[in-house]
Design a protein around this motif. Structure first.
Motif, short mmCIF file in Angstrom:
data_model
loop_
_atom_site.label_atom_id
_atom_site.label_comp_id
_atom_site.label_asym_id
_atom_site.label_seq_id
_atom_site.Cartn_x
_atom_site.Cartn_y
_atom_site.Cartn_z
N ILE A 75 -8.39 -6.54 23.72
CA ILE A 75 -9.06 -7.80 24.04
C ILE A 75 -8.11 -8.94 23.65
O ILE A 75 -7.56 -8.95 22.55
CB ILE A 75 -10.39 -7.94 23.27
CG1 ILE A 75 -11.31 -6.76 23.61
CG2 ILE A 75 -11.07 -9.27 23.60
CD1 ILE A 75 -12.58 -6.73 22.78
N VAL A 76 -7.91 -9.87 24.55
CA VAL A 76 -7.07 -11.03 24.28
C VAL A 76 -7.93 -12.29 24.41
O VAL A 76 -8.53 -12.52 25.46
CB VAL A 76 -5.87 -11.11 25.24
CG1 VAL A 76 -5.02 -12.34 24.93
CG2 VAL A 76 -5.02 -9.85 25.14
N ILE A 77 -7.99 -13.06 23.34
CA ILE A 77 -8.78 -14.30 23.31
C ILE A 77 -7.78 -15.45 23.26
O ILE A 77 -6.94 -15.52 22.36
CB ILE A 77 -9.72 -14.31 22.10
CG1 ILE A 77 -10.68 -13.12 22.18
CG2 ILE A 77 -10.49 -15.63 22.03
CD1 ILE A 77 -11.55 -12.96 20.97
N GLU A 78 -7.89 -16.39 24.21
CA GLU A 78 -6.81 -17.35 24.38
C GLU A 78 -7.32 -18.70 24.85
O GLU A 78 -8.30 -18.80 25.59
CB GLU A 78 -5.82 -16.78 25.40
CG GLU A 78 -4.55 -17.55 25.61
CD GLU A 78 -3.58 -16.81 26.51
OE1 GLU A 78 -2.37 -17.11 26.44
OE2 GLU A 78 -4.02 -15.94 27.29
N ARG A 79 -6.64 -19.74 24.40
CA ARG A 79 -6.73 -21.07 24.97
C ARG A 79 -5.38 -21.73 24.74
O ARG A 79 -4.56 -21.20 23.98
CB ARG A 79 -7.88 -21.86 24.38
CG ARG A 79 -7.72 -22.37 22.98
CD ARG A 79 -8.97 -23.15 22.58
NE ARG A 79 -8.86 -23.73 21.27
CZ ARG A 79 -9.86 -24.38 20.67
NH1 ARG A 79 -11.03 -24.50 21.28
NH2 ARG A 79 -9.71 -24.90 19.46
N PRO A 80 -5.06 -22.85 25.41
CA PRO A 80 -3.72 -23.42 25.27
C PRO A 80 -3.28 -23.59 23.83
O PRO A 80 -3.98 -24.19 23.01
CB PRO A 80 -3.85 -24.77 25.99
CG PRO A 80 -4.89 -24.52 27.03
CD PRO A 80 -5.89 -23.60 26.37
N GLY A 81 -2.12 -23.03 23.51
CA GLY A 81 -1.56 -23.13 22.18
C GLY A 81 -1.96 -22.04 21.22
O GLY A 81 -1.38 -21.92 20.14
N THR A 82 -2.93 -21.23 21.60
CA THR A 82 -3.43 -20.20 20.69
C THR A 82 -3.69 -18.92 21.47
O THR A 82 -4.31 -18.95 22.54
CB THR A 82 -4.73 -20.64 20.01
OG1 THR A 82 -4.50 -21.85 19.29
CG2 THR A 82 -5.23 -19.58 19.04
N ARG A 83 -3.23 -17.81 20.92
CA ARG A 83 -3.43 -16.51 21.57
C ARG A 83 -3.68 -15.47 20.49
O ARG A 83 -2.89 -15.34 19.55
CB ARG A 83 -2.19 -16.14 22.38
CG ARG A 83 -2.27 -14.80 23.12
CD ARG A 83 -0.95 -14.54 23.82
NE ARG A 83 -0.92 -13.29 24.52
CZ ARG A 83 -1.26 -13.13 25.79
NH1 ARG A 83 -1.68 -14.17 26.50
NH2 ARG A 83 -1.19 -11.95 26.37
N LEU A 84 -4.78 -14.76 20.61
CA LEU A 84 -5.11 -13.72 19.63
C LEU A 84 -5.40 -12.41 20.35
O LEU A 84 -6.15 -12.38 21.31
CB LEU A 84 -6.30 -14.14 18.78
CG LEU A 84 -6.62 -13.19 17.64
CD1 LEU A 84 -6.99 -13.97 16.38
CD2 LEU A 84 -7.74 -12.24 18.00
N LYS A 85 -4.75 -11.34 19.89
CA LYS A 85 -4.94 -10.02 20.48
C LYS A 85 -5.70 -9.13 19.50
O LYS A 85 -5.42 -9.12 18.31
CB LYS A 85 -3.59 -9.37 20.80
CG LYS A 85 -2.75 -10.13 21.82
CD LYS A 85 -1.43 -9.41 22.06
CE LYS A 85 -0.57 -10.16 23.04
NZ LYS A 85 0.73 -9.46 23.26
N VAL A 86 -6.64 -8.38 20.03
CA VAL A 86 -7.41 -7.43 19.24
C VAL A 86 -7.25 -6.06 19.90
O VAL A 86 -7.62 -5.88 21.06
CB VAL A 86 -8.90 -7.82 19.19
CG1 VAL A 86 -9.69 -6.79 18.38
CG2 VAL A 86 -9.08 -9.21 18.60
N ALA A 87 -6.70 -5.12 19.18
CA ALA A 87 -6.55 -3.75 19.66
C ALA A 87 -7.52 -2.88 18.86
O ALA A 87 -7.26 -2.53 17.70
CB ALA A 87 -5.12 -3.25 19.50
N ILE A 88 -8.65 -2.53 19.46
CA ILE A 88 -9.69 -1.78 18.76
C ILE A 88 -9.24 -0.33 18.59
O ILE A 88 -8.89 0.34 19.55
CB ILE A 88 -11.02 -1.85 19.52
CG1 ILE A 88 -11.49 -3.31 19.62
CG2 ILE A 88 -12.08 -1.00 18.83
CD1 ILE A 88 -12.75 -3.48 20.47
#
Length: 227
Positions: A201-214
């Motif tokens: 799951i990748v949660i993103e908005r301009p300037g910020t990116r967070l990846k979650v690998a369950i």
């Protein structure tokens, strides 16, 4: 004045907890609709599962900072326990609003209401507040309620907030959810027991990116929840 976190690794851990703790490409031409996004197999609805444990590897990039570590999330009807660790497995941050994890009784003579949430950061004093969202709002400008993630992990839009859902035009599999100024990408469907979830799951908005690998997701029982 908001409390400031000077250590970049701890600051990114706080950021990770704020924006997800969680890009994939669109494999085929997609369709856009506003219906419910279902990742689970027929016959088992995640909406009926009120208690679960999730383990994941996370990485977050924000402006010129980057950090990676582990996420351990225990969700219960009465609250959550979220733990973020560094790449070596050492606990760096813990947040909870579960009653049995801390003393909610005000000190003798105090007229303050009992605290409802606890935030612990390695090497710093414990911080108490009315809610996890309130505590986390003091640590960053990038505030998103933790309650969103308990829907987004399962590909569900949060009730009451406009959302767009993008599916694969052939398989109808969920590819992307757009809500509350965030874009959430889903890929690598994987079976966890009788449940199928997006393992990435990748949660993103301009300037910020967070990846979650369950790496693990398990529904729990009342007996487990009592401990």
């Amino acid at each position: 004045m908001p409390f400031q976190v000077s250590n970049p690794a701890i600051r990114c851990a706080v950021l990770a907890l704020l924006i997800a703790v969680s890009g994939c490409s669109l494999l085929n031409p997609t369709t856009l609709n506003s219906g419910p996004a279902k990742l689970s197999k027929p016959g088992l609805s995640t909406e009926s599962i009120s208690t679960w444990r999730l383990k994941a590897k996370i990485s977050v990039a924000h402006q010129n900072e980057a950090w990676s570590g582990g996420l351990n999330w225990h969700h219960l009807p009465q609250g959550d326990l979220v733990v973020i660790s560094d790449p070596l497995g050492r606990t760096r941050l813990k947040a909870t609003d579960l009653p049995h994890h801390f003393d909610r009784t005000p000190s003798t003579g105090s007229t303050d209401a009992p605290p409802q949430a606890l935030l612990q950061i390695n090497g710093e004093e414990d911080r108490y507040g009315d809610s996890l969202d309130q505590l986390l709002a003091q640590r960053s400008q990038l505030v998103i309620p933790l309650s969103y993630l308990t829907d987004w992990f399962f590909g569900r839009p949060v009730d009451g907030i406009p959302a767009e859902i993008i599916r694969d035009s052939n398989s109808k599999a969920l590819l992307q959810l757009r809500q509350a100024a965030w874009t959430i990408d889903y890929s690598r469907p994987r079976n966890f027991g009788n449940q199928t979830l997006a393992a990435k799951i990748v949660i993103e908005r301009p300037g910020t990116r967070l990846k979650v690998a369950i790496t693990d997701w398990t529904p729990t029982t009342a007996e487990h929840d009592a401990h």
